[in-house]
Design an enzyme around this catalytic site. Structure first.
Site, PDB file in Angstrom:
ATOM      1  N   ASP A 154       0.862  -1.181   0.000  1.00  0.00           N
ATOM      2  CA  ASP A 154       0.000   0.000   0.000  1.00  0.00           C
ATOM      3  C   ASP A 154       0.898   1.231   0.000  1.00  0.00           C
ATOM      4  O   ASP A 154       2.130   1.128  -0.014  1.00  0.00           O
ATOM      5  CB  ASP A 154      -0.944  -0.010   1.213  1.00  0.00           C
ATOM      6  CG  ASP A 154      -2.285   0.652   0.903  1.00  0.00           C
ATOM      7  OD1 ASP A 154      -2.282   1.709   0.236  1.00  0.00           O
ATOM      8  OD2 ASP A 154      -3.330   0.113   1.303  1.00  0.00           O
TER       9      ASP A 154
ATOM     10  N   TYR B 155     -16.053  11.502  -9.099  1.00  0.00           N
ATOM     11  CA  TYR B 155     -15.637  10.150  -8.718  1.00  0.00           C
ATOM     12  C   TYR B 155     -16.089   9.129  -9.754  1.00  0.00           C
ATOM     13  O   TYR B 155     -15.299   8.311 -10.242  1.00  0.00           O
ATOM     14  CB  TYR B 155     -16.207   9.803  -7.336  1.00  0.00           C
ATOM     15  CG  TYR B 155     -16.082   8.350  -6.972  1.00  0.00           C
ATOM     16  CD1 TYR B 155     -14.836   7.774  -6.707  1.00  0.00           C
ATOM     17  CD2 TYR B 155     -17.216   7.532  -6.885  1.00  0.00           C
ATOM     18  CE1 TYR B 155     -14.725   6.435  -6.372  1.00  0.00           C
ATOM     19  CE2 TYR B 155     -17.107   6.195  -6.540  1.00  0.00           C
ATOM     20  CZ  TYR B 155     -15.870   5.653  -6.288  1.00  0.00           C
ATOM     21  OH  TYR B 155     -15.751   4.320  -5.962  1.00  0.00           O
TER      22      TYR B 155
ATOM     23  N   LYS C 215     -13.694   6.841 -12.257  1.00  0.00           N
ATOM     24  CA  LYS C 215     -13.736   5.381 -12.221  1.00  0.00           C
ATOM     25  C   LYS C 215     -14.119   4.806 -13.582  1.00  0.00           C
ATOM     26  O   LYS C 215     -13.586   3.769 -13.997  1.00  0.00           O
ATOM     27  CB  LYS C 215     -14.711   4.906 -11.140  1.00  0.00           C
ATOM     28  CG  LYS C 215     -14.250   5.200  -9.716  1.00  0.00           C
ATOM     29  CD  LYS C 215     -12.956   4.469  -9.356  1.00  0.00           C
ATOM     30  CE  LYS C 215     -13.187   2.983  -9.185  1.00  0.00           C
ATOM     31  NZ  LYS C 215     -11.922   2.282  -8.778  1.00  0.00           N
TER      32      LYS C 215
END
Length: 295
Positions: A32, A126, A130
């Site tokens: 991560d 958003y 995406k």
């Protein structure tokens, strides 16, 4: 041959569950931020070229829907531009890419569950970023699976479920919107379904993913409003003795203005994923019962 799997975003809601389910399938490396920075193309290229994985599972994303309206460039960098680099690098290696998208690519006006063939029309930044990420994957590699999902939650990171549990302990009255409808999806459902799909490839999961490549809708079964979801959370809370809440009242989205507009009914049709991969997906209520055992 041992399959090398590279999991990106292993500390997030979905990533934590993927880390738990994928390690039995091969040699798993889970990373991560800052080891992986999806806003830094050179970081992505260097990592993939060094690791040379057979499968990359990308659980990273810019997911703050309202903040994306303020930071559209960063949202695009992580959700689209970084994904493009991943797709290009995995294609160069002949590796597979598994990527996750969202029901927010739709405007919520259809009235019935969306299929993979329905035309996306995102309402917010958003959703737009995406959708751009989905298209980057499809344009840049032939060995991929994109799983669109919805209303993902876990008890390990802040989510709608953890917020409702907190509100129920602090407030006597909750007002929750009843005009937003989709499918609450436990992160564990997504992770276990992903692992099942990879396992179906047996000795050649990369070849299997290439054979089945495409876009699939993947959520818990059924749908509900956020209001109905909140009521279920409160009802299933195993620590009811700590609750202060006395009533939960329905409200409308217009009662709570937000920077980003949300689709009103973005329920996804699951038939394609269930038929292609023989998945038995639990209902959202079944998953909620299991998830809340952790409280």
């Amino acid at each position: 041959m041992t399959i090398k799997i590279l999991l990106l975003g292993n500390t997030g809601q979905l990533g934590w569950e993927l880390n738990r389910t994928l390690f039995t399938l091969g040699e798993l490396t889970a990373l991560d931020y800052p080891q992986i920075n999806m806003a830094d193309p050179e970081n992505i290229r260097a990592l993939v070229r060094r690791m040379r994985p057979n499968i990359v599972v990308n659980a990273t994303a810019y997911t703050n829907v309202d903040q994306a309206e303020i930071e559209p460039n960063l949202a695009y960098a992580i959700n689209a531009a970084g994904v493009e680099v991943l797709a290009l690098e995995t294609a160069e290696l002949g590796s597979a890419l598994i990527h996750y998208s969202t029901d927010y690519v739709f405007d919520g006006q259809k009235g019935t569950p969306y299929t993979e063939d329905d035309l996306p029309s995102p309402l917010n930044v958003y959703g737009k970023t995406k959708l751009a990420g989905e298209n980057k994957v499809k344009d840049c590699t032939e060995i991929y699976l994109v799983f669109r999902t919805s209303w993902v939650y876990s008890l390990r990171r802040p989510s709608f479920v953890t917020k409702v549990l907190q509100w129920a302990r602090e407030q006597e009255t909750l007002r929750i919107v009843d005009d937003q409808i989709s499918s609450p999806t436990w992160a564990r459902t997504l992770a276990e379904a992903t692992a099942q799909v990879i396992a179906q490839g047996r000795s050649d999961p990369v070849g299997y993913i290439k054979e089945k490549q495409g876009l699939y809708h993947l959520t818990d079964g059924g749908s509900c409003s956020r209001y109905a979801w909140a009521r279920a959370i409160v009802d299933l809370d195993p620590r009811k003795d700590e609750q202060a809440v006395k009533e939960i009242l329905p409200a409308k989205s217009d009662d709570f203005p937000t920077p980003a507009e949300r689709p009103l009914n973005s329920t996804l049709d699951l038939n394609k994923a269930q038929s292609v991969f023989y998945l038995q997906l639990p209902s959202w209520q079944e998953s909620m019962c299991l998830a809340l055992e952790q409280v």
